[in-house]
Design a protein around this motif. Structure first.
Motif, PDB file in Angstrom:
ATOM      1  N   PRO A  62       0.808  -1.222   0.000  1.00 64.52           N
ATOM      2  CA  PRO A  62       0.000   0.000   0.000  1.00 64.52           C
ATOM      3  C   PRO A  62       0.842   1.272   0.000  1.00 64.52           C
ATOM      4  O   PRO A  62       0.364   2.320  -0.422  1.00 64.52           O
ATOM      5  N   ALA A  63       2.103   1.189   0.468  1.00 63.55           N
ATOM      6  CA  ALA A  63       2.930   2.397   0.526  1.00 63.55           C
ATOM      7  C   ALA A  63       3.477   2.776  -0.850  1.00 63.55           C
ATOM      8  O   ALA A  63       3.941   3.892  -1.055  1.00 63.55           O
ATOM      9  N   GLU A  64       3.437   1.863  -1.801  1.00 62.59           N
ATOM     10  CA  GLU A  64       4.036   2.112  -3.115  1.00 62.59           C
ATOM     11  C   GLU A  64       2.993   2.639  -4.097  1.00 62.59           C
ATOM     12  O   GLU A  64       1.867   2.143  -4.123  1.00 62.59           O
ATOM     13  N   PRO A  65       3.372   3.614  -4.933  1.00 65.44           N
ATOM     14  CA  PRO A  65       2.411   4.134  -5.908  1.00 65.44           C
ATOM     15  C   PRO A  65       2.181   3.178  -7.087  1.00 65.44           C
ATOM     16  O   PRO A  65       1.200   3.298  -7.807  1.00 65.44           O
ATOM     17  N   ILE A  66       3.126   2.240  -7.259  1.00 66.22           N
ATOM     18  CA  ILE A  66       3.005   1.306  -8.392  1.00 66.22           C
ATOM     19  C   ILE A  66       2.916  -0.119  -7.854  1.00 66.22           C
ATOM     20  O   ILE A  66       3.760  -0.541  -7.051  1.00 66.22           O
ATOM     21  N   ALA A  67       1.908  -0.851  -8.289  1.00 60.14           N
ATOM     22  CA  ALA A  67       1.777  -2.266  -7.926  1.00 60.14           C
ATOM     23  C   ALA A  67       2.300  -3.095  -9.095  1.00 60.14           C
ATOM     24  O   ALA A  67       2.081  -2.739 -10.256  1.00 60.14           O
ATOM     25  N   TRP A  68       2.992  -4.193  -8.796  1.00 64.70           N
ATOM     26  CA  TRP A  68       3.565  -5.040  -9.853  1.00 64.70           C
ATOM     27  C   TRP A  68       2.875  -6.392  -9.899  1.00 64.70           C
ATOM     28  O   TRP A  68       2.685  -7.023  -8.857  1.00 64.70           O
ATOM     29  N   ILE A  69       2.534  -6.816 -11.095  1.00 61.72           N
ATOM     30  CA  ILE A  69       2.092  -8.195 -11.289  1.00 61.72           C
ATOM     31  C   ILE A  69       3.362  -9.022 -11.484  1.00 61.72           C
ATOM     32  O   ILE A  69       4.181  -8.716 -12.359  1.00 61.72           O
ATOM     33  N   ALA A  70       3.540 -10.040 -10.645  1.00 61.28           N
ATOM     34  CA  ALA A  70       4.795 -10.792 -10.657  1.00 61.28           C
ATOM     35  C   ALA A  70       4.758 -11.968 -11.616  1.00 61.28           C
ATOM     36  O   ALA A  70       5.774 -12.311 -12.230  1.00 61.28           O
ATOM     37  N   THR A  71       3.626 -12.603 -11.735  1.00 57.71           N
ATOM     38  CA  THR A  71       3.534 -13.763 -12.622  1.00 57.71           C
ATOM     39  C   THR A  71       2.082 -14.035 -12.997  1.00 57.71           C
ATOM     40  O   THR A  71       1.170 -13.716 -12.230  1.00 57.71           O
ATOM     41  N   GLY A  82     -10.337 -17.313 -21.926  1.00 56.96           N
ATOM     42  CA  GLY A  82     -10.673 -16.165 -21.077  1.00 56.96           C
ATOM     43  C   GLY A  82     -10.163 -16.271 -19.651  1.00 56.96           C
ATOM     44  O   GLY A  82     -10.441 -15.395 -18.828  1.00 56.96           O
ATOM     45  N   ILE A  83      -9.388 -17.335 -19.338  1.00 54.59           N
ATOM     46  CA  ILE A  83      -8.943 -17.515 -17.954  1.00 54.59           C
ATOM     47  C   ILE A  83      -7.866 -16.487 -17.583  1.00 54.59           C
ATOM     48  O   ILE A  83      -7.886 -15.901 -16.497  1.00 54.59           O
ATOM     49  N   GLY A  84      -6.926 -16.242 -18.493  1.00 53.78           N
ATOM     50  CA  GLY A  84      -5.878 -15.253 -18.222  1.00 53.78           C
ATOM     51  C   GLY A  84      -6.486 -13.881 -17.966  1.00 53.78           C
ATOM     52  O   GLY A  84      -6.138 -13.202 -16.997  1.00 53.78           O
ATOM     53  N   ARG A  85      -7.409 -13.490 -18.820  1.00 56.19           N
ATOM     54  CA  ARG A  85      -8.062 -12.179 -18.662  1.00 56.19           C
ATOM     55  C   ARG A  85      -8.814 -12.114 -17.319  1.00 56.19           C
ATOM     56  O   ARG A  85      -8.749 -11.108 -16.612  1.00 56.19           O
ATOM     57  N   ALA A  86      -9.505 -13.188 -16.966  1.00 56.49           N
ATOM     58  CA  ALA A  86     -10.277 -13.198 -15.708  1.00 56.49           C
ATOM     59  C   ALA A  86      -9.339 -13.110 -14.500  1.00 56.49           C
ATOM     60  O   ALA A  86      -9.626 -12.395 -13.534  1.00 56.49           O
ATOM     61  N   LEU A  87      -8.207 -13.821 -14.541  1.00 55.07           N
ATOM     62  CA  LEU A  87      -7.253 -13.754 -13.434  1.00 55.07           C
ATOM     63  C   LEU A  87      -6.680 -12.342 -13.316  1.00 55.07           C
ATOM     64  O   LEU A  87      -6.524 -11.806 -12.218  1.00 55.07           O
ATOM     65  N   LEU A  88      -6.359 -11.747 -14.464  1.00 57.39           N
ATOM     66  CA  LEU A  88      -5.790 -10.398 -14.465  1.00 57.39           C
ATOM     67  C   LEU A  88      -6.784  -9.404 -13.843  1.00 57.39           C
ATOM     68  O   LEU A  88      -6.415  -8.606 -12.975  1.00 57.39           O
ATOM     69  N   GLN A  89      -8.026  -9.478 -14.246  1.00 59.09           N
ATOM     70  CA  GLN A  89      -9.035  -8.551 -13.699  1.00 59.09           C
ATOM     71  C   GLN A  89      -9.215  -8.770 -12.200  1.00 59.09           C
ATOM     72  O   GLN A  89      -9.312  -7.822 -11.428  1.00 59.09           O
ATOM     73  N   ALA A  90      -9.243 -10.045 -11.787  1.00 62.71           N
ATOM     74  CA  ALA A  90      -9.450 -10.342 -10.362  1.00 62.71           C
ATOM     75  C   ALA A  90      -8.273  -9.826  -9.536  1.00 62.71           C
ATOM     76  O   ALA A  90      -8.450  -9.286  -8.444  1.00 62.71           O
ATOM     77  N   CYS A  91      -7.063  -9.977 -10.056  1.00 63.02           N
ATOM     78  CA  CYS A  91      -5.881  -9.506  -9.330  1.00 63.02           C
ATOM     79  C   CYS A  91      -5.868  -7.975  -9.279  1.00 63.02           C
ATOM     80  O   CYS A  91      -5.657  -7.380  -8.221  1.00 63.02           O
ATOM     81  N   ARG A  99      -0.940   2.938 -10.234  1.00 64.38           N
ATOM     82  CA  ARG A  99      -0.631   2.286 -11.507  1.00 64.38           C
ATOM     83  C   ARG A  99      -0.229   0.829 -11.266  1.00 64.38           C
ATOM     84  O   ARG A  99       0.247   0.496 -10.193  1.00 64.38           O
ATOM     85  N   ILE A 100      -0.419   0.022 -12.300  1.00 62.77           N
ATOM     86  CA  ILE A 100      -0.032  -1.387 -12.220  1.00 62.77           C
ATOM     87  C   ILE A 100       0.977  -1.642 -13.331  1.00 62.77           C
ATOM     88  O   ILE A 100       0.765  -1.209 -14.479  1.00 62.77           O
ATOM     89  N   ARG A 101       2.051  -2.335 -12.996  1.00 62.43           N
ATOM     90  CA  ARG A 101       3.085  -2.649 -13.999  1.00 62.43           C
ATOM     91  C   ARG A 101       3.376  -4.139 -14.040  1.00 62.43           C
ATOM     92  O   ARG A 101       3.140  -4.862 -13.060  1.00 62.43           O
ATOM     93  N   LEU A 102       3.961  -4.540 -15.136  1.00 58.57           N
ATOM     94  CA  LEU A 102       4.409  -5.932 -15.294  1.00 58.57           C
ATOM     95  C   LEU A 102       5.495  -5.985 -16.361  1.00 58.57           C
ATOM     96  O   LEU A 102       5.664  -5.027 -17.128  1.00 58.57           O
ATOM     97  N   CYS A 103       6.221  -7.090 -16.374  1.00 56.64           N
ATOM     98  CA  CYS A 103       7.267  -7.316 -17.384  1.00 56.64           C
ATOM     99  C   CYS A 103       6.846  -8.455 -18.290  1.00 56.64           C
ATOM    100  O   CYS A 103       6.280  -9.444 -17.825  1.00 56.64           O
ATOM    101  N   VAL A 104       7.194  -8.342 -19.558  1.00 60.82           N
ATOM    102  CA  VAL A 104       6.866  -9.406 -20.506  1.00 60.82           C
ATOM    103  C   VAL A 104       7.967  -9.459 -21.565  1.00 60.82           C
ATOM    104  O   VAL A 104       8.585  -8.436 -21.882  1.00 60.82           O
ATOM    105  N   ARG A 105       8.191 -10.680 -22.093  1.00 62.70           N
ATOM    106  CA  ARG A 105       9.150 -10.793 -23.198  1.00 62.70           C
ATOM    107  C   ARG A 105       8.534 -10.156 -24.446  1.00 62.70           C
ATOM    108  O   ARG A 105       7.379 -10.477 -24.783  1.00 62.70           O
ATOM    109  N   PRO A 106       9.294  -9.321 -25.177  1.00 63.41           N
ATOM    110  CA  PRO A 106       8.767  -8.749 -26.426  1.00 63.41           C
ATOM    111  C   PRO A 106       8.345  -9.826 -27.424  1.00 63.41           C
ATOM    112  O   PRO A 106       7.483  -9.589 -28.269  1.00 63.41           O
ATOM    113  N   SER A 107       8.904 -11.029 -27.322  1.00 58.11           N
ATOM    114  CA  SER A 107       8.526 -12.115 -28.231  1.00 58.11           C
ATOM    115  C   SER A 107       7.215 -12.786 -27.823  1.00 58.11           C
ATOM    116  O   SER A 107       6.678 -13.600 -28.571  1.00 58.11           O
TER     117      SER A 107
END
Ligand SMILES: CC(C)(COP(=O)(O)OP(=O)(O)OC[C@H]1O[C@@H](n2cnc3c(N)ncnc32)[C@H](O)[C@@H]1OP(=O)(O)O)[C@@H](O)C(=O)NCCC(=O)NCCS
Length: 147
Positions: A62-71, A82-91, A99-107
């Motif tokens: 809660p102290a951080e302005p940016i939340a990260w999705i780890a996996t 639609g499971i990935g989308r549903a998990l993302l929305q629930a999280c 703001r919410i951030r995440l890392c992904v491979r460009p590929s």
């Protein structure tokens, strides 16, 4: 399909899912134990046919302005339902931060398409982030609840 909180009891299921979803980037056992047990982590599993078919974790600080999705992963045979989308929305709905951030491979076009569709935009590149030398694309979204 049901989305439920995950716990250490899901370690074996998460290990199987990681190995199936991330042949190059599967987390070591200690990281899996940590993500299932550390405080301030949103951890959710998707259950179908009596097994864990998807998992997402996000950092809840809660102290951080940016939340990260780890996996985020969905078993290959359950993808594109639609499971990935549903998990993302629930999280997202459980995360705090403006703001919410995440890392992904460009590929990883499948994941990038999902994140673009969910409102994420590329904001940065971290060179040689992954073990095999591929860069990481950092994607960001304004928190839907505007917290
Ligand atoms: C990325 C991943 C989590 C998506 O999960 P999923 O349950 O298949 O995704 P959904 O069915 O909810 O799809 C949501 C949207 O993502 C996009 N998408 C998903 N898979 C796609 C693919 N193979 N090709 C193109 N777009 C794709 C589509 O826009 C899709 O919407 P649509 O079906 O209405 O067109 C899954 O492919 C996965 O686990 N991949 C391996 C692990 C991984 O790469 N995780 C992300 C790391 S950052």
């Amino acid at each position: 399909m049901e989305i439920l909180p995950a716990s250490l009891r899901d370690l074996a299921g998460l290990r199987r899912l990681e190995q199936a979803c991330f042949p190059r980037d599967a987390w070591p056992l200690l990281d899996l134990i940590a993500v299932l047990s550390w405080p301030d982590v949103v951890r959710l599993k998707a259950i179908a046919d009596g097994q864990m078919v998807g998992f997402i974790a996000g950092d809840l600080n809660p102290a951080e302005p940016i939340a990260w999705i780890a996996t985020l992963g969905v078993l290959p045979e359950y993808q594109r339902r639609g499971i990935g989308r549903a998990l993302l929305q629930a999280c997202e709905s459980r995360l705090t931060g403006k703001r919410i951030r995440l890392c992904v491979r460009p590929s990883n076009q499948a994941a990038i398409q999902m994140y673009l569709q969910a409102g994420y935009l590329a904001v940065d590149t971290w060179p040689h982030y992954y073990k095999d030398g591929e860069d990481a694309l950092v994607m960001e979204k304004v928190h839907p609840a505007g917290l």
